[in-house]
Design a protein around this motif. Sequence first.
Motif: not given
Ligand code: AMP
Length: 116
Positions: A9, A12, A17, A31-35, A43, A89, A96-97, A102, A104
Amino acid sequence: MSDTAPSIFSRIVAREIPADIVFENDRIIAFRDIAPQAPLHLLVVPKTQEFANVTELAAGNPELMTEVVAVAGHLAAEHANGEYRLVFNSGVTAGQTVFHVHAHVLAGGLAESSLA
Ligand code: AMP
């Protein structure tokens, strides 16, 4: 923390990126979540990566936490009907990844959301 690598992030924020940015000020980017997990999935991210999760953010900078929530509400009104789910998360086992706090913002028909 300045001695850690920039999070995805932070990259970004730095425009290293690309992202579909919908809001930005000195403290926050959104910004919009990529998935996307819902028709609207944004997010809302404090620009500082000092806080790994919402508990740290709320304890360390409650004003910034309040602003994250306010921005989420404004964006849900701008991009959906104003009704939304706000998800933080916190921790690997909670999904959380990215360990840069952040929110959602999910709106617009959430029945299929895996975050439900
Ligand atoms: P979390 O799993 O709660 O940590 O959320 C991380 C979020 O970041 C996930 O929903 C991903 O889809 C999103 N994400 C990861 N990389 C990007 C990106 N480059 N642009 C937009 N969203 C992203």
